[in-house]
Design an enzyme around this catalytic site. Structure first.
Site, mmCIF file in Angstrom:
data_model
loop_
_atom_site.group_PDB
_atom_site.id
_atom_site.type_symbol
_atom_site.label_atom_id
_atom_site.label_comp_id
_atom_site.label_asym_id
_atom_site.label_seq_id
_atom_site.Cartn_x
_atom_site.Cartn_y
_atom_site.Cartn_z
ATOM 1 N N ALA A 1 3.986 1.603 -0.863
ATOM 2 C CA ALA A 1 4.746 1.725 -2.119
ATOM 3 C C ALA A 1 3.838 2.235 -3.240
ATOM 4 C CB ALA A 1 5.358 0.378 -2.492
ATOM 5 N N TYR B 1 0.837 -1.209 0.000
ATOM 6 C CA TYR B 1 0.000 0.000 0.000
ATOM 7 C C TYR B 1 0.875 1.262 0.000
ATOM 8 C CZ TYR B 1 -3.290 3.547 1.764
ATOM 9 O OH TYR B 1 -4.045 4.694 1.925
HETATM 10 N N1 NAD Z 1 -8.921 7.125 5.734
HETATM 11 C C1 NAD Z 1 -7.649 7.397 5.912
HETATM 12 O O1 NAD Z 1 -7.170 7.558 7.045
HETATM 13 C C2 NAD Z 1 -6.736 7.537 4.716
HETATM 14 C C3 NAD Z 1 -5.401 7.862 4.958
HETATM 15 C C4 NAD Z 1 -4.553 8.021 3.887
HETATM 16 C C5 NAD Z 1 -5.020 7.864 2.597
HETATM 17 N N2 NAD Z 1 -6.314 7.535 2.386
HETATM 18 C C6 NAD Z 1 -6.763 7.388 0.995
HETATM 19 O O2 NAD Z 1 -7.966 8.093 0.801
HETATM 20 C C7 NAD Z 1 -8.779 7.437 -0.180
HETATM 21 C C8 NAD Z 1 -10.148 7.130 0.380
HETATM 22 O O3 NAD Z 1 -10.007 6.388 1.584
HETATM 23 P P1 NAD Z 1 -11.236 6.005 2.517
HETATM 24 O O4 NAD Z 1 -10.708 5.955 3.898
HETATM 25 O O5 NAD Z 1 -12.404 6.847 2.188
HETATM 26 O O6 NAD Z 1 -11.472 4.473 2.039
HETATM 27 P P2 NAD Z 1 -12.811 3.632 1.870
HETATM 28 O O7 NAD Z 1 -12.369 2.195 1.865
HETATM 29 O O8 NAD Z 1 -13.823 4.071 2.867
HETATM 30 O O9 NAD Z 1 -13.280 4.053 0.408
HETATM 31 C C9 NAD Z 1 -12.606 3.614 -0.745
HETATM 32 C C10 NAD Z 1 -13.626 3.407 -1.835
HETATM 33 O O10 NAD Z 1 -12.930 2.920 -3.000
HETATM 34 C C11 NAD Z 1 -13.715 1.901 -3.574
HETATM 35 N N3 NAD Z 1 -12.903 1.005 -4.383
HETATM 36 C C12 NAD Z 1 -12.060 0.029 -3.961
HETATM 37 N N4 NAD Z 1 -11.557 -0.636 -5.013
HETATM 38 C C13 NAD Z 1 -12.086 -0.086 -6.128
HETATM 39 C C14 NAD Z 1 -11.969 -0.351 -7.501
HETATM 40 N N5 NAD Z 1 -11.218 -1.360 -7.964
HETATM 41 N N6 NAD Z 1 -12.640 0.438 -8.381
HETATM 42 C C15 NAD Z 1 -13.442 1.434 -7.920
HETATM 43 N N7 NAD Z 1 -13.612 1.719 -6.624
HETATM 44 C C16 NAD Z 1 -12.941 0.970 -5.733
HETATM 45 C C17 NAD Z 1 -14.357 1.188 -2.393
HETATM 46 O O11 NAD Z 1 -15.483 0.413 -2.773
HETATM 47 C C18 NAD Z 1 -14.685 2.351 -1.474
HETATM 48 O O12 NAD Z 1 -15.986 2.846 -1.699
HETATM 49 C C19 NAD Z 1 -7.988 6.196 -0.593
HETATM 50 O O13 NAD Z 1 -7.213 6.515 -1.725
HETATM 51 C C20 NAD Z 1 -7.080 5.946 0.592
HETATM 52 O O14 NAD Z 1 -5.928 5.224 0.256
HETATM 53 C C21 NAD Z 1 -7.205 7.362 3.416
#
Ligand code: NAD
Length: 260
Positions: A158, A156
């Site tokens: 990376a 993740y």
């Molecule tokens: N929440 C945190 O603390 C945090 C921290 C750093 C980075 N991020 C990044 O922020 C973004 C959103 O995170 P979040 O916490 O809302 O996550 P989440 O898991 O709540 O939401 C991610 C969404 O992406 C969708 N998804 C997954 N695979 C998919 C695919 N192949 N095609 C289309 N959609 C797909 C999921 O169904 C989900 O609705 C992500 O890029 C995550 O890496 C989040």
């Protein structure tokens, strides 16, 4: 409410819940037409909820790890709104596990969704933006995990480091078309993905969830987890003309967690 995005069209991936849903909601509240896309069928429920709020919204069930589905998603947004002004590459999969247990195949979904999915959505959208001649703004959601070592999240972390680097390469190439490409790097934002990660860590270290969250919170200078709206506000800034001279930049939204 500001009307910064009146007449603009935005495409947000991974927007059935969490940060993506909040970003989509706030863009629509400020006037944007939105195309929300997610691999989960729940995207239809989210679209229904947004319609009931009076938003101009379409939805697509899209797996961003499949190039043909990316193309379909981008084409659907363009045919509905006539263009895409803003793309937010938010869809991602988490990964958690000890470094020595990582298998060859564990990397594939993470790289396919987080990196290749973001890149090909960017590439296809950029083609449309170039054709329109109106420029645009692309925001790639990376992660603080992509800066520095993260022993428990290697694939993740990376993938997110690569998203940051890809952001800078794309910004250099697309600047000539007035397409700006930036990245938001969230810290610990209180979403389902975040709580699931905390639960995994608690299980592995035989502690309860409350204690894990407490330890994590204490590391954050602002002494609290972030709210999805706090990432969304930064994304809206980068999508708007308020950031017209900003491209190729990575902004941490992390309550000071990145301070060395
Ligand atoms: N929440 C945190 O603390 C945090 C921290 C750093 C980075 N991020 C990044 O922020 C973004 C959103 O995170 P979040 O916490 O809302 O996550 P989440 O898991 O709540 O939401 C991610 C969404 O992406 C969708 N998804 C997954 N695979 C998919 C695919 N192949 N095609 C289309 N959609 C797909 C999921 O169904 C989900 O609705 C992500 O890029 C995550 O890496 C989040």
């Amino acid at each position: 409410m500001s009307e910064r995005f009146n007449g603009k069209a935005a495409l947000i991936t991974g927007s059935a819940k969490g940060l993506g849903k909040e970003i989509a909601k706030m863009l629509a509240e400020e006037g944007a037409g939105i195309c929300i896309a997610d691999i989960s069928e729940n995207i239809k429920k989210t679209a229904k909820e947004f319609k009931s709020m009076g938003f101009n919204v379409i939805c697509q069930v899209t797996d961003v790890s499949k190039p043909e589905e990316i193309k379909k998603m981008v084409d659907a947004a363009c045919s509905e709104f006539g263009k895409i002004d803003c793309l937010i590459n938010n869809a991602a999969l988490p990964y958690q596990g000890p470094l020595m247990d990582i298998k060859w195949e564990d990397w594939d979904p993470i790289i396919n969704v987080n990196l290749k999915g973001s890149f090909f959505a960017l590439q296809h959208t950029a083609r449309k933006m170039i054709e329109s001649g109106n420029g645009g703004s692309i925001v790639n959601i990376s992660s603080l995990a992509g800066s520095g070592g993260r022993p428990l999240y290697v694939p993740y972390a990376a993938s997110k480091a690569a998203v940051m680097n890809m952001t800078q390469s794309a910004a250099k190439v697309l600047a000539q078309y007035n397409i700006r490409v930036n990245s938001i790097s969230p810290g610990n934002m209180y979403t389902e993905m975040f709580v699931e990660c905390a639960e995994e860590v608690s299980k592995e270290s035989n502690t309860d969830l409350e204690s894990t969250l407490d330890i994590w919170k204490k590391r954050i200078p602002l002494n609290r987890f972030g709210q999805p709206s706090e990432v969304a506000k930064a994304v809206l800034f980068l999508c708007s003309d308020d950031s017209s001279y900003i491209t190729g930049q990575i902004y941490n939204v992390c309550g000071g967690l990145s301070i060395p």
